[in-house]
Design an enzyme around this catalytic site. Structure first.
Site, short mmCIF file in Angstrom:
data_model
loop_
_atom_site.label_atom_id
_atom_site.label_comp_id
_atom_site.label_asym_id
_atom_site.label_seq_id
_atom_site.Cartn_x
_atom_site.Cartn_y
_atom_site.Cartn_z
NE ARG A 105 4.78 -4.29 -10.72
CZ ARG A 105 5.73 -4.83 -11.45
NH1 ARG A 105 6.92 -4.24 -11.53
NH2 ARG A 105 5.53 -5.96 -12.10
CE1 TYR A 144 -4.41 -5.94 -7.46
CE2 TYR A 144 -6.24 -6.66 -8.82
CZ TYR A 144 -5.74 -5.86 -7.82
OH TYR A 144 -6.58 -5.00 -7.15
CD GLU A 145 -1.24 -4.09 -12.09
OE1 GLU A 145 -0.20 -3.96 -12.76
OE2 GLU A 145 -2.38 -4.00 -12.57
N GLY A 146 2.09 -8.14 -10.67
CA GLY A 146 3.35 -8.75 -10.27
C GLY A 146 3.22 -9.28 -8.86
#
Length: 596
Positions: free
Chosen positions: A297, A441-443
């Site tokens: 993140r 992406y990645e949350g």
């Protein structure tokens, strides 16, 4: 289109002058063994050469060609395999890795600078080393000594790459409902079956082996996220002597056709009884995977900033060269048909906004990396716990704020070019397409905002927030007598107080109405990010001001003028954000589904 050049002067300024990273490294004995200023500078110099000279030139062609799928095999764009080999030969995959297994053990504050150069030069390519480094981190933190000894050396070297396999067609954010299963075998391994989608670099031809970290459920697993386990599933099985054995029963079913990062392979991965090994404890896989996710993140935030830096470089050069109209105050270059567009206030507004977010963002990502280093290496328990709280609080801000601003900045860079920005040959439209994924992406950034507002502020009653507020307040107190910094202290204090007041408002409102958290979260994250960058700019002013007198290069004076622009034109956005949050959730939630 300007060729990307790693901004080494800016990077060294932030790392060595603003944060005095060498002093931090020297204060952490485990880091002091591995890094010194000379080593760090040599790494930065070499990273700049590789990213600017080898990897950046592949960015345009990688986008044009994309990856190709044929009967489960994926071929990368021309030049990618050779560039990856350069990464392998330099040991770049293991830059921050555990030295016990062949990593270099460099601090995150240094690794973050390499990550910016890599992602700015070619985001699609840069995802491969980034994911491998994240997979190594999760394996090193949670894997058995046997697994680490068997896989980490070749992953750190880059001979083997890593991938993370989370998402399924029906399960994105809600991983608790995944269907991938893992059946135990008599030999201690597991048979993993299921389908994963959106798997970045899940299949390719650059590395000898690909090590998948796969989320799956054991037969007796509890329902929901508490029933998820993590498994290491290699593309090729590894024999007892460490050599590659037979192909595992997994395959890439297809490649996604995407808006951007077309040079990277985004795969549908099918596991059909593939042999895998448990990483960490049963049913604790989500926590193990989040070791990797939290690393990624910050890396994704740095991606957003890197794309923005590439956009700024092109837009700045274009603005200095493109002749259109005369300056409002009269001709600036009377010998030419028109003045360069940099004379126009609106172009300056865009370029200065870009600079304000990029240079402040670079400082902020380094600030977060600093806390990561302290949380990992500090021997003093109190210092380490403080740093862990800061990392928990600041990670969603770094991911979401820097990528939101990354898209904004790339759009501004495109806008500086006017019609030429919409044409492929100038490169700006690719940056807009590529950077867009960083918000997803990645949350997704909405999830990051919920994490910040819900878990990191409301759930713990502002305890993590107080750590950050204390750090900023101490800076304000200590610098009251600094003539250069003093003009920035009052607006910084006001922004911090505004953020604190809003935090308290949402904590109280959420006790009565759970919708208040989600209604406030995105604006709150923006408010937090703007305040955090204001703090970074105040620290930049403190560093630059004593060196600005007699600065013929314009480097330090440029920092001071950009800081003034940030405080005058960007920081005031916090006022409207705070007012919006205080208006509550009713205007958002009262509309029925039918009324949409």
């Amino acid at each position: 289109m300007a060729d990307y050049q790693a901004p080494l002067r800016d990077i060294r300024f932030v790392l060595n002058e603003v944060f005095d990273a060498p002093a931090l490294w020297a204060s952490l004995p485990k880091l002091a063994e591995n890094v010194d200023p000379e080593t760090a500078d040599a790494i930065l110099e070499e990273a700049a050469k590789i990213t600017s000279g080898v990897i950046a030139p592949l960015n345009r062609e990688g986008d044009e060609q994309g990856c190709k799928w044929n009967d489960g095999e994926v071929t990368t764009p021309e030049g990618f395999k050779d560039a990856y080999q350069t990464i392998v030969e330099g040991g770049w995959n293991g830059l921050g890795g555990n030295p016990d297994f062949g990593g270099m053990g460099m601090p995150k504050t240094l690794v973050a600078q390499f990550e910016e150069m890599l992602q700015a030069s070619n985001m699609a390519f840069g995802l491969a080393p980034m994911l491998t480094a994240g997979a190594c981190l999760a394996l090193d933190a949670h894997g058995s000594e046997e697994l680490k000894g068997k896989y980490l050396p070749n992953m750190y070297s880059g001979v083997w790459s890593g991938a993370m396999d989370l998402t399924e067609p029906h399960a994105g954010t809600d991983l608790g409902i995944i269907r991938t299963k893992a059946q135990p075998n008599d030999d201690g391994s597991y048979s993993v079956s299921g389908t994963k989608i959106f798997i970045t670099w899940g299949e390719h031809d650059m590395a000898e082996n690909i090590i998948h970290l796969v989320l799956a459920k054991l037969p007796d697993a509890p329902k929901g996220p508490k029933g998820i386990s993590l498994f290491l599933v290699p593309k090729f099985l590894v024999t007892e002597d460490g050599s590659l054995g037979e192909r595992n029963s997994l395959a890439c079913g297809s490649l996604e056709k995407k808006m951007g990062i077309k040079g990277s392979a985004t795969c549908v991965m099918n596991f059909d009884g593939a042999k895998g090994w448990l990483v960490g404890e049963p049913n604790k896989g989500l926590a193990a995977m989040f070791t990797m996710m939290n690393y990624e993140r910050l890396g994704v935030g740095i991606q957003g900033m890197g794309a923005a830096e590439a956009s700024l470089q092109s837009a700045r050069d274009y603005a200095l060269e493109r002749l259109q109209s005369r300056a409002p105050t009269g001709a600036q270059q009377a010998d030419k048909a028109a003045d360069p567009i940099i004379v126009h206030p609106d172009v300056r507004r865009m370029l200065l906004t870009m600079k304000g977010y990029i240079e402040g963002g670079r400082a902020f990502s380094t600030y977060v990396a600093q806390w990561l280093d302290i949380s990992k290496y500090a021997e003093d328990e109190e210092r380490r716990v403080y740093a862990e709280g800061m990392v928990a609080l600041l990670t969603p801000v770094a991911k979401a704020f820097l990528t939101d601003r990354g898209l904004d900045v790339c759009v501004m860079g495109q806008q500086v070019f006017g019609g030429h920005g919409y044409i492929r040959e100038w490169g700006q439209e690719q940056l807009v397409r590529d950077v867009r994924i960083t918000q997803i992406y990645e949350g997704t950034n909405g999830i990051q905002a919920l994490d910040l507002m819900g878990r990191k502020v409301v759930l713990n009653q502002g305890r993590f927030f107080e750590l950050f507020a204390q750090d900023v307040a101490e800076f304000i107190e200590v610098n009251q007598s600094d003539e250069a910094v003093r003009p920035y202290l009052e607006p910084l204090a006001a922004a911090l107080e505004r953020l604190a007041d809003v935090s308290e408002y949402v904590i109280k409102a959420a006790a009565e109405n759970p919708d208040e958290v989600g209604a406030a979260s995105v604006e709150y994250l923006d408010l937090f990010g703007l305040t955090a960058l204001a703090y970074m700019w105040a620290r930049i002013v403190k560093t630059a001001a004593p060196k600005a007198e007699g600065d013929t290069s314009g480097f330090y004076t440029g920092k001071l003028k950009t800081a003034r622009f940030y405080y005058n034109r960007l920081l005031p956005k916090t006022v409207s954000l705070a007012e919006g949050i205080r208006s509550g959730s009713a205007a958002m939630m009262d509309l029925s589904a039918d009324e949409f």
